[in-house]
Design an enzyme around this catalytic site. Sequence first.
Site, PDB file in Angstrom:
ATOM      1  N   HIS A   1       2.220   2.044  -3.121  1.00  0.00           N
ATOM      2  CA  HIS A   1       1.316   3.023  -3.735  1.00  0.00           C
ATOM      3  C   HIS A   1       1.861   4.441  -3.671  1.00  0.00           C
ATOM      4  O   HIS A   1       1.113   5.398  -3.831  1.00  0.00           O
ATOM      5  CB  HIS A   1      -0.065   2.952  -3.073  1.00  0.00           C
TER       6      HIS A   1
ATOM      7  N   ASP B   1       0.862  -1.187   0.000  1.00  0.00           N
ATOM      8  CA  ASP B   1       0.000   0.000   0.000  1.00  0.00           C
ATOM      9  C   ASP B   1       0.894   1.232   0.000  1.00  0.00           C
ATOM     10  O   ASP B   1       2.000   1.168  -0.522  1.00  0.00           O
ATOM     11  CB  ASP B   1      -0.963  -0.035   1.193  1.00  0.00           C
TER      12      ASP B   1
END
Length: 394
Positions: free
Chosen positions: A240, A217
């Site tokens: 991310h 993430d």
Amino acid sequence: MTKPAITFPLLFTLLTFIDVSSTASNVFNVVSFGAKPDGVTDSTAAFLKAWQRACGSASSATVVVPNGTFLLKVITFGGPCKSKITFQVTGTVVAPEDYRTFGNSGYWILFNKVNRFSLVGGTFDARANGFWSCRKSGQNCPPGVRSISFNSAKDVIISGVKSMNSQVSHMTLNGCTNVVVRNVKLVAPGNSPNTDGFHVQLSTGVTFTGSTVQTGDDCVAIGPGTRNFLITKLACGPGHGVSIGSLAKELNEDGVENVTVSSSVFTGSQNGVRIKSWARPSTGFVRNVFFQDLVMKNVENPIIIDQNYCPTHEGCPNEYSGVKISQVTYKNIQGTSATQEAMKLVCSKSSPCTGITLQDIKLIYNKGTPATSLCFNAVGKSLGVIQPTSCLNR
């Protein structure tokens, strides 16, 4: 535009104020309190006993976790303590393999209300494979725990720590002041769900430097109420990217301001630098942000603002984000995009982005055709060479 007031004099004072080498007169080795370095015996009670002795010391103290592997269950190291404490780890700390052991605690290791504190070295392995498998299977799973958390802490250094295989976030700061995080490594597989690297909210005066984050993430997630935050010399990817947000989860939400991300490299990440808000009303804001001197290597969305975030299409369809984004600078950002749309600035119809500056941008689509840009409700100026061509409104 005024550059964010990152408090470097304060940082220097903090670095001299907290000596991570520690000349503590009192040393408390967890083994002396019954901890077993076998990776099997529960050492939670022994760690707490060592902490309580150190926390009650009238002079500077050091808690030592020596070589070996130590099993810890859910644990809170509470303060405030009487004096400065160094938590020196040379061994490995592991979590129980059964994720159900954590229940709904929300955290594995929590440092609560600690002041003048250093966490130095060591490996922390949350061993989250079973939890990830539960999440991926669609079973009724617990919410997951953050590996290392700091709540309401002040004057803290975190140095040389390695966190592996977190259930959710590796390291979080909530309501903290004057924190330096340096030379840490936060690692989880790229397909592990919601494994943010470093998450900050409601915190002021934080520096995150010289670190490597490889997760499933956000490498760094910046939440509401974050002010005076400097990220530098970050190696991010997979993951991310660096995200301000998600914001606008609540109507009454604190803003984010004075954030600088500089001298960092993003490799194979989903995003580079992102600002993200739900498409909902909000009192929140983002202002005075600098993204500068960044290298993108095969990044899907090198530069992105997304104010239409509504992944489940529930609670936000047909809404506009109330988060006001202003005074954001993108300077000297170069490299390759894994998608043709290398720059996407999608701002709120009700609260357009203003004061956006693009300066010396060179992003190339790695398939050989020219990269493109997309803008909605974004107002600002372009300086120097901009590639792909700027789409800002003036």
